[in-house]
Design a protein around this motif. Structure first.
Motif, PDB file in Angstrom:
ATOM      1  N   UNK A  59      -7.451  35.856 125.308  1.00 26.50           N
ATOM      2  CA  UNK A  59      -8.478  36.923 125.035  1.00 26.50           C
ATOM      3  C   UNK A  59      -7.772  38.291 124.798  1.00 26.50           C
ATOM      4  N   UNK A  60      -6.886  38.586 125.618  1.00 26.21           N
ATOM      5  CA  UNK A  60      -6.344  40.014 125.682  1.00 26.21           C
ATOM      6  C   UNK A  60      -5.304  39.993 124.449  1.00 26.21           C
ATOM      7  N   UNK A  61      -4.760  38.774 124.044  1.00 26.44           N
ATOM      8  CA  UNK A  61      -3.832  38.921 123.310  1.00 26.44           C
ATOM      9  C   UNK A  61      -4.777  39.209 121.664  1.00 26.44           C
ATOM     10  N   UNK A  62      -5.797  38.596 121.676  1.00 25.88           N
ATOM     11  CA  UNK A  62      -6.764  38.941 120.261  1.00 25.88           C
ATOM     12  C   UNK A  62      -6.876  40.389 120.370  1.00 25.88           C
ATOM     13  N   UNK A  63      -7.382  40.778 121.689  1.00 23.90           N
ATOM     14  CA  UNK A  63      -7.728  42.103 121.483  1.00 23.90           C
ATOM     15  C   UNK A  63      -6.575  43.355 121.220  1.00 23.90           C
ATOM     16  N   UNK A  64      -5.539  42.896 121.687  1.00 27.10           N
ATOM     17  CA  UNK A  64      -4.224  43.632 121.303  1.00 27.10           C
ATOM     18  C   UNK A  64      -4.019  43.593 119.954  1.00 27.10           C
ATOM     19  N   UNK A  65      -4.118  42.381 119.371  1.00 28.65           N
ATOM     20  CA  UNK A  65      -3.781  42.224 118.008  1.00 28.65           C
ATOM     21  C   UNK A  65      -4.705  42.833 117.061  1.00 28.65           C
ATOM     22  N   UNK A  66      -6.077  42.880 117.351  1.00 31.53           N
ATOM     23  CA  UNK A  66      -7.371  43.625 116.784  1.00 31.53           C
ATOM     24  C   UNK A  66      -6.982  45.232 116.877  1.00 31.53           C
ATOM     25  N   UNK A  67      -6.399  45.683 117.988  1.00 29.81           N
ATOM     26  CA  UNK A  67      -6.452  47.077 118.178  1.00 29.81           C
ATOM     27  C   UNK A  67      -5.268  47.523 117.395  1.00 29.81           C
ATOM     28  N   UNK A  68      -4.222  46.752 117.168  1.00 28.74           N
ATOM     29  CA  UNK A  68      -3.031  47.101 116.476  1.00 28.74           C
ATOM     30  C   UNK A  68      -3.453  47.227 114.912  1.00 28.74           C
ATOM     31  N   UNK A  69      -4.155  46.252 114.203  1.00 32.56           N
ATOM     32  CA  UNK A  69      -4.405  46.075 112.876  1.00 32.56           C
ATOM     33  C   UNK A  69      -5.377  47.115 112.523  1.00 32.56           C
ATOM     34  N   UNK A  70      -6.420  47.508 113.460  1.00 34.30           N
ATOM     35  CA  UNK A  70      -7.381  48.452 113.104  1.00 34.30           C
ATOM     36  C   UNK A  70      -7.034  49.749 113.170  1.00 34.30           C
ATOM     37  N   UNK A  71      -6.081  50.073 114.099  1.00 35.75           N
ATOM     38  CA  UNK A  71      -5.250  51.382 114.234  1.00 35.75           C
ATOM     39  C   UNK A  71      -4.664  51.672 112.752  1.00 35.75           C
ATOM     40  N   UNK A  72      -3.815  50.844 112.282  1.00 30.90           N
ATOM     41  CA  UNK A  72      -3.140  50.582 111.110  1.00 30.90           C
ATOM     42  C   UNK A  72      -3.987  51.084 109.882  1.00 30.90           C
ATOM     43  N   UNK A  73      -5.274  50.962 109.855  1.00 27.71           N
ATOM     44  CA  UNK A  73      -6.146  51.217 108.760  1.00 27.71           C
ATOM     45  C   UNK A  73      -6.612  52.589 109.084  1.00 27.71           C
TER      46      UNK A  73
END
Length: 467
Positions: A59-73
């Motif tokens: 769950x945390x891995x998906x959350x970190x991945x989402x945070x990383x991609x959204x921050x780029x945008x």
């Protein structure tokens, strides 16, 4: 278009707008209710305080991945709102992780928003009303105090850099900093909660953060009576003492509830008086309208520009205060505070660290000497005896409860000794089967001399408090 058609069109647009607002309000309430449910932790095995999903690796891995991609945008956009962040998170999860259900999506959305605009992993603990203190001992170890007991949590940071980003987010808006040249800092959250941070090389285990939370609704004297912190007679006497403009010193150890009691006592100050509060980090939340809040300032990068509590006390004397409230005296400002109390600024209140009323007087003497004035001890004691009317001793007991264990009146000098008499006392009898303190409050049967000063201010004194 005729008048009737224009009216019909306007009504339709109004109804559509109202419907849209109602849907938005319902979604907001749903998110709020879910967030409150989400932040509520449970006590698990080995006294561990568990926040749901905080230690689920997938769950945390998906959350970190989402945070990383959204921050780029977000980095490419000029204006960013919460709604923008929500839509980006929803879009990314829908495309990249269709297996995520709505409940998990709401949790990830909340946590990613906390990471972008809040305090990351600490947000759930800060929003949890049952948690009174948060202690971060490096990236992988976070404790909380809940109902007077220390519990380890399953909440962690990613690494040391993650911890430092979080503390920077707290101190930067206040104009403060923490870095290698200034590795310690005192700060506060928006709600007034006290924050202290210390980083390596001083903290060997990693950056350490301590957050002393304040309740969202300030406690009243009725709350303290419900908690068993004082008796009805003690509460009524303290109210009369504040209204009667006695100078009061609240004494106690760390975490004993001095600032909370200071807030409660300040609520008794009449609303038509001008109050000046002075603190290292503004924590007091006074309900009166005419309040001036002053906060000390550390030195800048060049080591200049520091404004101390002592500087602020001196300045406050020129601000026509009816009352001066100092969050805590711990140095040379004690002398200036005593002089203010002795020169017409009656009704002032402050706090100090000490284990008993007599120890508090000894500490006051020591702190006056820290002012750098070569005063004889006898002169210092005369200043103390003339300035302070009451010492209220607060303590935190073994079961985590806070109680006023003693209220003493400073009566004057006998020879070279400051004399006191105890008015109220807490008598502890032991602990029950649940390890909760058992005891009672009682009056010593002495009518304090300060009652004359209280009645002279037009405040009624009831002798039944003391007998």
């Amino acid at each position: 278009m005729g008048l009737l058609e224009r009216i019909t069109t306007a009504n339709n647009e109004k109804e559509a707008q109202q419907k849209k607002e109602a849907i938005a309000a319902a979604e907001k309430e749903e998110q709020k209710n879910y967030s409150l449910k989400q932040t509520a932790g449970t006590v698990g095995a080995n006294d561990t305080y568990i926040i749901p999903g905080a230690d689920d690796e997938q769950f945390v891995a998906v959350q970190d991945e989402t945070h990383r991609e959204v921050t780029k945008v977000l980095a490419k956009q000029d204006e960013v709102t919460i709604d923008t962040i929500k839509s980006l998170i929803d879009e990314y999860l829908t495309e990249s992780h269709p297996e995520i259900n709505n409940t998990e999506k709401m949790t990830i959305t909340k946590n990613v928003i906390d990471e972008i605009v809040g305090l990351g992993p600490l947000e759930n603990l800060i929003n949890d009303d049952s948690v009174s203190e948060i202690m971060v001992n490096g990236a992988k170890q976070i404790y909380v105090e809940r109902k007077g007991k220390l519990l380890k949590t399953n909440v962690t940071f990613k690494n040391e850099e993650h911890v430092r980003r979080t503390i920077d987010r707290i101190v930067t808006p206040l104009g403060r900093r923490i870095d290698d040249s200034n590795p310690m800092v005192d700060a506060r959250l928006e709600d007034g909660s006290r924050v202290n941070a210390i980083m390596p090389p001083l903290a060997l285990g990693g950056t350490t953060i301590t957050i002393r939370k304040f309740s969202k609704k300030p406690l009243s004297v009725e709350n303290l009576k419900q908690f068993g912190s004082l008796s009805d007679d003690m509460a009524e006497f303290l109210e009369a003492a504040v209204r009667g403009k006695l100078n009061i010193l609240v004494s106690g150890g760390t975490g004993s509830g001095k600032t909370t009691l200071l807030n409660v006592l300040s609520a008794f100050i009449p609303s038509n008086e001008r109050i000046v509060t002075i603190e290292d980090a503004a924590e007091l939340r006074l309900m009166q309208e005419h309040v001036v809040t002053l906060e000390s300032r550390p030195a800048n990068l060049e080591g200049k520009g520091a404004i101390t509590i002592r500087d602020l006390v001196r300045n406050a004397l020129r601000m026509r205060p009816d009352r001066i409230i100092v969050g805590e005296v711990r140095g040379g400002e004690t002398l200036d505070m005593l002089q203010a109390m002795n020169t017409g600024h009656e009704g002032s209140i402050t706090t100090a660290h000490a284990n008993s009323a007599r120890d508090c007087l000894a500490r006051i003497e020591t702190m006056v000497m820290m002012a750098g004035m070569d005063l004889p001890v006898s002169a210092i004691r005369q200043q103390v005896a003339g300035a302070i009317d009451l010492i209220v001793q607060q303590a935190r007991l073994r079961d985590g409860s806070r109680k006023i264990t003693s209220i003493c009146e400073v009566t004057g000098m006998e020879g070279n000794t400051i004399t006191m008499q105890e008015i109220f006392k807490y008598r502890q009898e032991g602990y029950d089967e649940n390890n909760m303190s058992v005891g009672d409050f009682y009056s010593t049967g002495i009518r304090p001399k300060c009652c004359e000063k209280i009645t002279a201010s037009g405040v009624q004194v009831d002798d039944h408090w003391f007998f």
